[in-house]
Scaffold this active site. Structure first.
Site, PDB file in Angstrom:
ATOM      1  N   LYS A 122       0.797  -1.204   0.000  1.00 55.25           N
ATOM      2  CA  LYS A 122       0.000   0.000   0.000  1.00 55.25           C
ATOM      3  C   LYS A 122       0.843   1.273   0.000  1.00 55.25           C
ATOM      4  CE  LYS A 122      -1.271   1.436   3.812  1.00 55.25           C
ATOM      5  NZ  LYS A 122      -1.814   1.715   5.153  1.00 55.25           N
ATOM      6  N   THR A 123       1.812   1.329   0.890  1.00 55.99           N
ATOM      7  CA  THR A 123       2.624   2.536   0.997  1.00 55.99           C
ATOM      8  C   THR A 123       3.425   2.765  -0.273  1.00 55.99           C
ATOM      9  OG1 THR A 123       2.779   2.042   3.339  1.00 55.99           O
ATOM     10  CG2 THR A 123       4.171   3.790   2.519  1.00 55.99           C
ATOM     11  N   ASP A 177      -4.825   8.175   3.708  1.00 57.60           N
ATOM     12  CA  ASP A 177      -4.338   6.850   4.082  1.00 57.60           C
ATOM     13  C   ASP A 177      -5.232   6.280   5.187  1.00 57.60           C
ATOM     14  OD1 ASP A 177      -2.713   4.686   4.122  1.00 57.60           O
ATOM     15  OD2 ASP A 177      -1.117   5.614   5.304  1.00 57.60           O
ATOM     16  N   GLU A 178      -5.274   4.978   5.315  1.00 60.94           N
ATOM     17  CA  GLU A 178      -6.040   4.319   6.383  1.00 60.94           C
ATOM     18  C   GLU A 178      -7.479   4.851   6.451  1.00 60.94           C
ATOM     19  OE1 GLU A 178      -4.730   1.861   7.849  1.00 60.94           O
ATOM     20  OE2 GLU A 178      -2.612   2.202   8.294  1.00 60.94           O
ATOM     21  N   GLN A 184      -9.424  -4.168   7.998  1.00 64.93           N
ATOM     22  CA  GLN A 184      -8.475  -3.791   9.041  1.00 64.93           C
ATOM     23  C   GLN A 184      -8.964  -2.611   9.867  1.00 64.93           C
ATOM     24  OE1 GLN A 184      -4.130  -4.140   8.309  1.00 64.93           O
ATOM     25  NE2 GLN A 184      -4.727  -4.389   6.182  1.00 64.93           N
ATOM     26  N   ARG A 232       0.145 -10.167  10.448  1.00 65.10           N
ATOM     27  CA  ARG A 232       1.447  -9.563  10.789  1.00 65.10           C
ATOM     28  C   ARG A 232       2.579 -10.538  10.512  1.00 65.10           C
ATOM     29  NH1 ARG A 232       0.398  -5.411   9.511  1.00 65.10           N
ATOM     30  NH2 ARG A 232      -1.574  -6.344   8.956  1.00 65.10           N
TER      31      ARG A 232
END
Length: 801
Positions: free
Chosen positions: A49-50, A280-281, A311, A662
């Site tokens: 994503k980043t 973002d997010e 998420q 994770r």
DNA sequence: TGACCACAGTTTTTT
DNA sequence: ACTGTGGTCA
């Protein structure tokens, strides 16, 4: 140029731009090259994503909207089309420059792009990677948190919403202090009206932009006592903040939204400034933040939101998952791109995660896949209790180490912070280095807040709240009575408290304490003078510690605690220094703002080789080769409060999904059959989430899975089984020791004896209290402080020196 | 003003 | 079990 040439140019241009992003997968590339109009980017865990966000901004700066447009500038000539079509790697510098120049279509200036994030960490990472990838000029992109972006806007236009540009920011603790005072003043019972609860309602009302007045009239109509009191408290709270020229975290966003809504020219300015808005997010945004981003993007409607509905784990603090679910309704014609290829985890881990999250109803639907190998199955381990659980985790970490893993490759994630205790104990016992992330933060420590309060008052004299915190700290004989009188006078005259305290002679009731007040204000004014005289901040801070006698107060009583406090306030000086290093024009106000909005100083630092312990929440966005998820029991995870509530359950499940994803290589999930929680030991059932993991990717270990029919005896010996040979079994509580009493004879100890303990190191016996055949020992250990141990059990791990 | 005791509460966390 | 808080007393 002919039509044909033009379309050939468009094709060649797109091809060239695509070639500049060859290291991305097709979906990622599409996300990068889709520049215009509303775009929803559903980015699964570990899908890069980043990287996409950064490349997207890079594309905008380098090529503008060229990749997403059929427009061709008139200046393009036939020869240019051929040039582009014939381009072949490797490119010469001059070819590359020419191609870039030809392909760029209205390239975007960095300062015309805003990328909002939730955390400073994310914002900094974004900025840093952009500068590295492009040029220092890329640092002009507004890569900031919601709050810092809003602050930057608000400082400029604060007057338009009734504040001064130098407003102070109240954190949660500040707000609570104010609210507590208000509840008291209103004569309300703080049990029926806990400040926290009232504030949570206010926060919700702010989220829906309800003013105190509106809430008040609504409450009056309803005639409900509680609602009315809360509305009054809201009203008072807002008034108090305004008097102090202070805003809370919600206000920062709320006021910015109001500013933009009510002032056409300001709105127009920002709407044309920000040609591209990135968020973002997005799954973590609340309603206000949605309003803000849609206002900012209201000009060009070039809004790209990135998020993963699966998420979304911050509903409890106001995030509405609806924002991401409804994006397509709010923005007609929005394009949606899904990033579903995961680069992080093995098949097994991903299947486990997919299996769990599939049980949620309210989701966009997305299925992560990976080309990574199958990997080891997910290990599900059943322990007898939380200590055996910890012991198993330690043993597995040591095993991992033997297989060549570094300590920092391991992370232990839990639902609640309280669970870290048992784990810590066992890690310590096994000599495993670890770091706990979270807990009390540096800037939340009382002494640090005291020093900051001094700075706040010097910066803004009308900050009554901070003034009250420090006026008698260190003690200056300005107790509650004197302060109360002064406050009353201030309230009566509608002035800030400081003004009264500054001229105590003007008020007869302050006669007695006038000198003391003056002494105090002299310190403040004297210090303020230093700033006026341009003393550098670090030196100024030294003076502050000295003149306020705060450091002296701590030195006078050199207890362990005070030594730490002194260290902490000295540590604040390094915060000042690092602030100065990163700012062109450092000011006190600037420093205070940074502190207020940048609190996560204690961050996960990948440099030291230690096992990482943190909550599943804090782990979001991180990844580790080996992950241990502990405490998978109904009632703990999912938590008691969530069971029975559909929405809450889905949120817990999302948290579970986040936790599982994770892990890169190995995932171990543990649960205990009984656990001590809140001082009580209770039986626990395996988490229902475990049943949602596909059987074929997991392997069960421990408990009856290993011990067959002995599933309900109390003679389990996990501890011994997984402990390093040279380490004796850990001390235990008498209740569970019935069938497991150590054969080691009980040590005869007396007060003053020196002992050496396998887990706690050396120490001295403080007291011995005989209890039946046993004794309660109180031992002061050199390393870890005083512990109380039972002699019988502890004897096995201890020897007299 | 500081020390001591009783008492309640106890998911998760950023800004 | 543990911790932070608020109240009382010397």
């Amino acid at each position: 140029m002919t039509e044909e040439l033009i379309s050939r140019f468009v094709v060649a241009r797109r091809k060239y731009i695509e070639s500049q992003f060859h290291n991305l997968n097709p979906m990622q590339r599409q996300a990068v090259l889709t520049t215009d109009g509303p775009l929803l980017l559903l980015a699964g865990a570990g899908s890069g994503k980043t990287t996409v966000l950064i490349n997207r901004i890079a594309n905008l700066i380098r090529f503008g909207c060229a990749s997403d447009s059929n427009l061709v500038p008139d200046t393009v000539e036939e020869e240019d089309v051929f040039f582009l079509e014939q381009l072949q790697e490797p490119l010469s510098d001059s070819d590359r420059r020419r191609a870039d120049y030809l392909c760029a279509l209205d390239p975007v200036k960095p300062w015309n792009i805003i990328a909002v994030t939730f955390t400073n960490k994310a914002a900094n990472e974004l900025k840093e990677r952009l500068v590295n990838m492009l040029s220092p000029e890329a640092g002009e992109v507004w890569a900031m948190t919601f709050h810092s972006a809003c602050c930057r806007i608000l400082r400029r236009y604060a007057e338009l919403v009734g504040y001064t540009g130098s407003f102070t920011i109240y954190d949660t603790a500040d707000s609570e202090r104010v609210m507590k005072d208000i509840i008291k003043e209103m004569g309300l019972d703080d049990k029926t009206f806990p400040a926290k609860y009232v504030l949570s309602i206010i926060s919700r009302e702010k989220d829906s932009m309800t003013s105190p007045e509106t809430l008040l009239s609504r409450a009056e109509m309803s005639g409900e006592f509680r609602a009315l009191q809360v509305a009054r408290a809201y009203n008072k709270y807002q008034t108090r903040l305004k008097e102090n020229n202070a805003v809370d975290f919600d206000d920062i966003i709320l006021l910015t939204v109001r500013l933009l809504q009510e002032n056409e020219d300001v709105r127009a300015y920002y709407q044309q400034k920000f040609r591209y808005v990135l968020v973002d997010e997005y799954q973590d945004t609340n309603h206000l933040q949605y309003l803000l981003t849609s206002l900012l993007a209201g000009g060009y409607e070039n809004i790209c939101v990135v998020g993963d509905d699966d998420q979304s784990i911050y509903r409890f603090r106001g995030a509405t998952i609806e924002n991401i679910l409804d994006f397509e309704k709010q923005y007609r014609g929005a394009r949606v791109i899904r990033l579903e290829q995961n680069y992080r985890s093995t098949q097994s881990i991903l299947n486990a995660a997919n299996g769990v999250i599939a049980h949620n109803m309210g989701r966009k639907g997305k299925r992560l896949w990976t080309s990574n190998p199958q990997g080891d199955p997910v290990v599900v381990y059943e322990a007898s209790d939380e200590r055996a659980e910890a012991s198993y985790v330690s043993s597995q970490i040591l095993a991992g180490q033997r297989r060549g893993k570094a300590m920092k490759d391991h992370a232990i994630l839990y639902r609640t912070n309280a669970q870290s205790n048992a784990l810590e104990y066992d890690l310590k016992r096994n000599g495993i280095p670890y770091r706990i992330i979270g807990g009390t933060r540096f800037f939340d420590r009382a002494e640090v807040k005291d020093m900051l309060a001094y700075l706040c008052v010097i910066n803004n004299r009308s900050d009554d709240l901070r003034l009250k915190r420090i006026i008698n700290n260190p003690p200056r004989g300005l107790g509650p009575k004197a302060l109360d009188t002064a406050q009353r006078l201030a309230t009566a005259e509608g002035k800030p408290l400081y003004e009264v305290v500054f001229h105590p002679d003007a008020y007869a009731p302050l006669e007695k304490s006038a000198t003391k007040f003056k002494n105090f204000t002299q310190i403040i004014e004297g210090l303020a003078q230093l700033l006026v005289a341009d003393m550098p901040l670090p030196e100024f801070y030294e003076e502050l510690m000295l003149r306020t006698r705060y450091a002296q107060m701590l030195q006078e009583k050199p207890t362990e605690e005070n030594k730490t406090r002194l260290e902490n306030i000295r540590e604040l000086k390094s915060s000042i220094l690092s602030y100065m290093e990163n700012t062109q024009q450092p000011t006190l106000a600037g420093f205070l703002e940074e502190i207020a909005l940048y609190t996560d100083l204690e961050e996960y630092n990948a440099s030291d080789d230690a096992v990482v312990l943190m909550t599943m929440h804090s782990a979001k966005g991180l990844e580790f080769p080996n992950v241990f998820l502990v405490g998978f029991e109904d009632g703990l995870f999912p938590g008691m409060r969530s069971i029975g509530d559909h929405e809450e359950m889905e949120e817990e499940r999302r948290l579970c999904y986040v936790a599982i994803t994770r892990a890169k290589q190995n995932l171990t999930i543990t649960h205990a059959r009984s656990r001590m929680l809140y001082g009580r030991t209770a039986a626990a059932m395996p988490s229902r989430f475990l049943r949602e993991i596909p059987e074929d990717v997991m392997v069960k270990k421990g408990g009856y899975h290993t011990y067959g029919q002995q599933s309900c005896g109390d003679n389990f010996t996990y501890t011994a089984r997984y402990t390093q040979p040279q380490v004796a079994p850990r001390p235990d509580f008498a209740s569970s020791m019935a069938s497991n009493t150590p054969k080691t004879p009980m040590l005869e100890l007396n007060r003053g004896d020196m002992v050496s303990h396998t887990a706690f190191g050396t120490g001295v016996v403080l007291s011995v209290m005989k209890m039946g055949g046993d004794a309660l020992l109180e031992i002061a250990f050199d390393q870890i402080g005083t512990k109380k141990l039972m002699a019988k059990t502890a004897s096995a791990h201890m020897k007299k020196l």
